[in-house]
Motif scaffolding. Sequence first.
Motif, PDB file in Angstrom:
ATOM      1  N   ASP A 119      20.400  94.449 -39.875  1.00  0.00           N
ATOM      2  CA  ASP A 119      19.282  96.309 -39.503  1.00  0.00           C
ATOM      3  C   ASP A 119      20.340  97.529 -40.064  1.00  0.00           C
ATOM      4  N   ARG A 120      21.204  96.711 -40.513  1.00  0.00           N
ATOM      5  CA  ARG A 120      22.444  97.753 -41.779  1.00  0.00           C
ATOM      6  C   ARG A 120      23.484  97.175 -42.811  1.00  0.00           C
ATOM      7  N   GLY A 150      26.882  92.942 -45.911  1.00  0.00           N
ATOM      8  CA  GLY A 150      26.118  93.608 -43.257  1.00  0.00           C
ATOM      9  C   GLY A 150      25.130  92.680 -43.003  1.00  0.00           C
ATOM     10  N   SER A 182      24.724  97.055 -45.833  1.00  0.00           N
ATOM     11  CA  SER A 182      25.363  97.971 -46.935  1.00  0.00           C
ATOM     12  C   SER A 182      25.790  97.727 -48.303  1.00  0.00           C
TER      13      SER A 182
END
Length: 356
Positions: free
Chosen positions: A327-328, A324, A330
């Motif tokens: 900021d994200r 990921g 996964s």
Amino acid sequence: MSTFNQPAGELRLFKYHALGNSYLILDPRDWQNEPELIETRGGVPQPASRLVRTLCDECWGIGSNGLLFGPIAPTGAGHFQLRIINSDGTPAGFSGNGVRIFAEYLRDAGYARTGERFNVEIIEDAPSGNATRNFAPVHLVGGDDLRIDVTIPQAPRFGMAAIAANAQLVHANDAAASRTGISFTVAPLAAIGSRLTGRTDAWPSSTLLDIGNPHCVTFLDSKEPLPDLATLHAADDALRSIAFRPDNTRRDQAAFANGSNLQWARVRDRAHVELMIYERGEGPTMASGSSASAAASAAFARGLVDAKVDVIMPGGTLTIRIDGTSDRISAVTLSGFATRVLDGKVDRRALAVRRD
């Protein structure tokens, strides 16, 4: 079916470690006729809290950082149920080292083979009385070091709400931190840091996140020394008041309503993070898979490291891989091995001694 055979009337257990982080293992098939020692909660068996405390105590029992109870029930292929319990008898939630040790036990006992992939379902009783279930994918990679890959049960969730932080004691360091969950001052933790270091500005920036269990990762600059194990032991009472689960009468006054694992991280470069650990329900710890995963995730979210990070702890190094963006995130996967220390039997007379 387990390939280990147990003589009638003997209570068998195993001890493993992963980088010095040790767990006892009780296989329910060896303990199924022990109603005084094995309770049922929510229809799922678990060791009595007093049994866990006794066995994990180095003076009263064998000594360990925690206890694994599983595989709990017959499930479909590629699926094993597990309870992970702290040495104080409280549920641990997710443990990266615990799941990796459990995976190695499954291989040693004949439940699984090198090369296989499967899910470990981690059952934890919540304060509400309901059971939560997290699923950690595991790959018995093999190789010369019998490597095991464990993916954490959920993508990291950042911020105060993620770990039930108390807004009276935990404050965002800026508006962006309040939105992203990246940088907070935990007032009681900073106060401990000031007492230990003699500096009024000690330990000001912590990242709060949940990866199946709660974490508070405090970042130190490159010139600031990490607290060593002796320092963490000396501050045990103060740190315990932050890290351990508070009883119901203290939840409103605690920094974290459910307690939190604590870490101190120093980024050496974009591929290496040095880490010290104080575990919820245990205390100062040589190594922790979930703490390494949390620290790597927090450093990645801060933009300090790349997607593959070696986390260096007193017990050794774990490699963490992150999927990921900053900021994200996964997925987070930790790679390492586990070692069997003991295949033994426990004397019933030792279990008759109550430890509170």
